[in-house]
Design a protein around this motif. Structure first.
Motif, PDB file in Angstrom:
ATOM      1  N   VAL A  11     -41.080 -33.103 -28.101  1.00  0.00           N
ATOM      2  CA  VAL A  11     -41.087 -33.630 -29.466  1.00  0.00           C
ATOM      3  C   VAL A  11     -39.886 -34.571 -29.587  1.00  0.00           C
ATOM      4  CG1 VAL A  11     -40.904 -33.035 -31.913  1.00  0.00           C
ATOM      5  CG2 VAL A  11     -42.180 -31.549 -30.357  1.00  0.00           C
ATOM      6  N   PRO A  12     -40.102 -35.821 -30.028  1.00  0.00           N
ATOM      7  CA  PRO A  12     -38.968 -36.748 -30.123  1.00  0.00           C
ATOM      8  C   PRO A  12     -38.078 -36.430 -31.324  1.00  0.00           C
ATOM      9  CG  PRO A  12     -40.934 -37.780 -30.999  1.00  0.00           C
ATOM     10  CD  PRO A  12     -41.362 -36.439 -30.451  1.00  0.00           C
ATOM     11  N   PHE A  13     -36.780 -36.693 -31.166  1.00  0.00           N
ATOM     12  CA  PHE A  13     -35.872 -36.634 -32.310  1.00  0.00           C
ATOM     13  C   PHE A  13     -36.127 -37.913 -33.108  1.00  0.00           C
ATOM     14  CE2 PHE A  13     -33.411 -33.860 -29.441  1.00  0.00           C
ATOM     15  CZ  PHE A  13     -33.168 -32.797 -30.297  1.00  0.00           C
ATOM     16  N   VAL A  14     -36.624 -37.767 -34.333  1.00  0.00           N
ATOM     17  CA  VAL A  14     -36.941 -38.914 -35.183  1.00  0.00           C
ATOM     18  C   VAL A  14     -35.958 -38.912 -36.343  1.00  0.00           C
ATOM     19  CG1 VAL A  14     -38.691 -40.002 -36.629  1.00  0.00           C
ATOM     20  CG2 VAL A  14     -39.368 -38.840 -34.529  1.00  0.00           C
ATOM     21  N   LYS A  15     -35.378 -40.077 -36.596  1.00  0.00           N
ATOM     22  CA  LYS A  15     -34.361 -40.199 -37.636  1.00  0.00           C
ATOM     23  C   LYS A  15     -34.764 -41.343 -38.567  1.00  0.00           C
ATOM     24  CE  LYS A  15     -29.312 -40.593 -37.637  1.00  0.00           C
ATOM     25  NZ  LYS A  15     -28.183 -40.890 -36.763  1.00  0.00           N
ATOM     26  N   LYS A  16     -34.674 -41.098 -39.869  1.00  0.00           N
ATOM     27  CA  LYS A  16     -34.948 -42.145 -40.855  1.00  0.00           C
ATOM     28  C   LYS A  16     -33.648 -42.431 -41.600  1.00  0.00           C
ATOM     29  CE  LYS A  16     -39.752 -40.936 -41.498  1.00  0.00           C
ATOM     30  NZ  LYS A  16     -40.754 -40.332 -42.357  1.00  0.00           N
ATOM     31  N   GLN A  17     -33.332 -43.712 -41.729  1.00  0.00           N
ATOM     32  CA  GLN A  17     -32.100 -44.109 -42.416  1.00  0.00           C
ATOM     33  C   GLN A  17     -32.377 -45.296 -43.326  1.00  0.00           C
ATOM     34  OE1 GLN A  17     -29.784 -44.657 -38.716  1.00  0.00           O
ATOM     35  NE2 GLN A  17     -28.328 -43.224 -39.625  1.00  0.00           N
ATOM     36  N   GLU A  18     -31.509 -45.469 -44.311  1.00  0.00           N
ATOM     37  CA  GLU A  18     -31.593 -46.631 -45.200  1.00  0.00           C
ATOM     38  C   GLU A  18     -30.288 -47.410 -45.132  1.00  0.00           C
ATOM     39  OE1 GLU A  18     -34.625 -45.784 -48.839  1.00  0.00           O
ATOM     40  OE2 GLU A  18     -32.583 -45.046 -49.105  1.00  0.00           O
ATOM     41  N   TYR A  19     -30.432 -48.728 -45.048  1.00  0.00           N
ATOM     42  CA  TYR A  19     -29.274 -49.628 -45.021  1.00  0.00           C
ATOM     43  C   TYR A  19     -29.473 -50.710 -46.072  1.00  0.00           C
ATOM     44  CZ  TYR A  19     -28.598 -47.663 -40.317  1.00  0.00           C
ATOM     45  OH  TYR A  19     -28.424 -46.822 -39.257  1.00  0.00           O
ATOM     46  N   GLN A  20     -28.371 -51.183 -46.630  1.00  0.00           N
ATOM     47  CA  GLN A  20     -28.453 -52.268 -47.608  1.00  0.00           C
ATOM     48  C   GLN A  20     -28.600 -53.599 -46.871  1.00  0.00           C
ATOM     49  OE1 GLN A  20     -25.496 -52.280 -50.677  1.00  0.00           O
ATOM     50  NE2 GLN A  20     -26.310 -54.149 -51.604  1.00  0.00           N
ATOM     51  N   LEU A  21     -29.526 -54.419 -47.346  1.00  0.00           N
ATOM     52  CA  LEU A  21     -29.787 -55.731 -46.752  1.00  0.00           C
ATOM     53  C   LEU A  21     -28.753 -56.734 -47.248  1.00  0.00           C
ATOM     54  CD1 LEU A  21     -31.643 -57.593 -45.081  1.00  0.00           C
ATOM     55  CD2 LEU A  21     -33.019 -57.898 -47.142  1.00  0.00           C
ATOM     56  N   MET A  22     -28.090 -57.412 -46.282  1.00  0.00           N
ATOM     57  CA  MET A  22     -27.088 -58.416 -46.628  1.00  0.00           C
ATOM     58  C   MET A  22     -27.606 -59.832 -46.416  1.00  0.00           C
ATOM     59  SD  MET A  22     -23.737 -56.588 -45.000  1.00  0.00           S
ATOM     60  CE  MET A  22     -22.645 -57.940 -45.332  1.00  0.00           C
ATOM     61  N   ASP A  23     -28.407 -60.036 -45.350  1.00  0.00           N
ATOM     62  CA  ASP A  23     -28.885 -61.382 -45.040  1.00  0.00           C
ATOM     63  C   ASP A  23     -30.097 -61.312 -44.121  1.00  0.00           C
ATOM     64  OD1 ASP A  23     -28.931 -64.157 -45.069  1.00  0.00           O
ATOM     65  OD2 ASP A  23     -27.514 -64.353 -43.415  1.00  0.00           O
ATOM     66  N   ILE A  24     -30.919 -62.365 -44.173  1.00  0.00           N
ATOM     67  CA  ILE A  24     -32.040 -62.537 -43.241  1.00  0.00           C
ATOM     68  C   ILE A  24     -31.820 -63.877 -42.548  1.00  0.00           C
ATOM     69  CG2 ILE A  24     -34.529 -62.760 -42.951  1.00  0.00           C
ATOM     70  CD1 ILE A  24     -34.867 -61.223 -45.601  1.00  0.00           C
ATOM     71  N   ALA A  25     -31.653 -63.844 -41.225  1.00  0.00           N
ATOM     72  CA  ALA A  25     -31.416 -65.071 -40.457  1.00  0.00           C
ATOM     73  C   ALA A  25     -32.728 -65.832 -40.254  1.00  0.00           C
ATOM     74  CB  ALA A  25     -30.787 -64.726 -39.108  1.00  0.00           C
ATOM     75  N   ASP A  26     -32.612 -67.107 -39.827  1.00  0.00           N
ATOM     76  CA  ASP A  26     -33.796 -67.936 -39.591  1.00  0.00           C
ATOM     77  C   ASP A  26     -34.706 -67.353 -38.512  1.00  0.00           C
ATOM     78  OD1 ASP A  26     -32.940 -69.717 -41.516  1.00  0.00           O
ATOM     79  OD2 ASP A  26     -31.890 -70.996 -40.074  1.00  0.00           O
ATOM     80  N   ASP A  27     -34.133 -66.612 -37.541  1.00  0.00           N
ATOM     81  CA  ASP A  27     -34.932 -66.023 -36.466  1.00  0.00           C
ATOM     82  C   ASP A  27     -35.442 -64.622 -36.825  1.00  0.00           C
ATOM     83  OD1 ASP A  27     -32.533 -64.690 -36.394  1.00  0.00           O
ATOM     84  OD2 ASP A  27     -32.116 -65.089 -34.291  1.00  0.00           O
ATOM     85  N   ASN A  28     -35.410 -64.277 -38.133  1.00  0.00           N
ATOM     86  CA  ASN A  28     -35.913 -63.002 -38.679  1.00  0.00           C
ATOM     87  C   ASN A  28     -35.073 -61.781 -38.312  1.00  0.00           C
ATOM     88  OD1 ASN A  28     -37.916 -64.092 -40.230  1.00  0.00           O
ATOM     89  ND2 ASN A  28     -39.514 -63.800 -38.704  1.00  0.00           N
ATOM     90  N   TYR A  29     -33.856 -61.969 -37.814  1.00  0.00           N
ATOM     91  CA  TYR A  29     -32.951 -60.835 -37.604  1.00  0.00           C
ATOM     92  C   TYR A  29     -32.242 -60.542 -38.920  1.00  0.00           C
ATOM     93  CZ  TYR A  29     -33.521 -60.348 -32.593  1.00  0.00           C
ATOM     94  OH  TYR A  29     -34.045 -60.093 -31.357  1.00  0.00           O
ATOM     95  N   LEU A  30     -32.051 -59.254 -39.203  1.00  0.00           N
ATOM     96  CA  LEU A  30     -31.421 -58.837 -40.450  1.00  0.00           C
ATOM     97  C   LEU A  30     -29.951 -58.530 -40.246  1.00  0.00           C
ATOM     98  CD1 LEU A  30     -34.091 -56.296 -41.748  1.00  0.00           C
ATOM     99  CD2 LEU A  30     -33.974 -58.737 -42.161  1.00  0.00           C
ATOM    100  N   THR A  31     -29.168 -58.744 -41.286  1.00  0.00           N
ATOM    101  CA  THR A  31     -27.799 -58.263 -41.329  1.00  0.00           C
ATOM    102  C   THR A  31     -27.798 -57.126 -42.346  1.00  0.00           C
ATOM    103  OG1 THR A  31     -26.928 -60.457 -40.843  1.00  0.00           O
ATOM    104  CG2 THR A  31     -25.391 -58.856 -41.762  1.00  0.00           C
TER     105      THR A  31
END
Length: 157
Positions: A81-101
């Motif tokens: 059984v995999p260890f599954v973790k759910k987390q929430e982070y605040q979004l600061m920016d979305i780059a042109d290449d769709n990577y998030l900060t």
């Protein structure tokens, strides 16, 4: 007389999975099916046959790709059984290449997560909400050394 010795320290290497009896795995839980971390969608057991083992048939969908997998195992045997973790982070920016900060709880930035390509409606809505200056929390699921954005919500003050 003694030579200088170098000791290199590695990571503790904790396991990405843990064992659980197949008969104890429940619907909406998680299991490794055919080597993939899956959310269990169906779980059926059949009685012991002439060979003496009750069998569990588990059907689930891969938590990262959405593909469907099925596996059978005696209910008394262990499955991973995999260890599954759910987390929430605040979004600061979305780059042109769709990577998030993203802002982590300790104040550091996380910049290695890309918007999911398999959910274009969520991506477009997220970009539109971010451009309209909304404060957004992004929900991330992680297992087996992988991470994926599963949803987001607006922070309401």
């Amino acid at each position: 007389m003694s030579e200088e010795e170098n000791f290199y320290q590695g990571e503790a290497g904790s396991s990405l999975t843990y064992p659980m009896q197949a008969g104890n795995i429940k619907k909406n839980g998680y299991a490794m099916l055919r080597g993939f971390p899956c959310k269990v969608t169906e779980m059926t057991t059949c009685k012991a046959g002439k060979h003496g083992h009750a069998k569990a048939t588990i059907i689930g969908t891969d938590i990262f790709t959405g593909r469907k997998y099925e596996d059978s195992c005696p209910t008394s045997h262990n499955m991973e059984v995999p260890f599954v973790k759910k987390q929430e982070y605040q979004l600061m920016d979305i780059a042109d290449d769709n990577y998030l900060t993203l802002l982590i709880e300790n104040g550091e930035k996380k910049e290695d997560l890309k918007l999911p390509e398999d959910e274009p409606q969520m991506v477009e809505k997220l970009k539109a909400d971010f451009e309209s200056q909304k404060d957004i929390l992004v929900s991330i699921i992680s297992a087996m050394g992988q991470e994926k954005i599963i949803s987001y919500r607006e922070i309401v003050n």
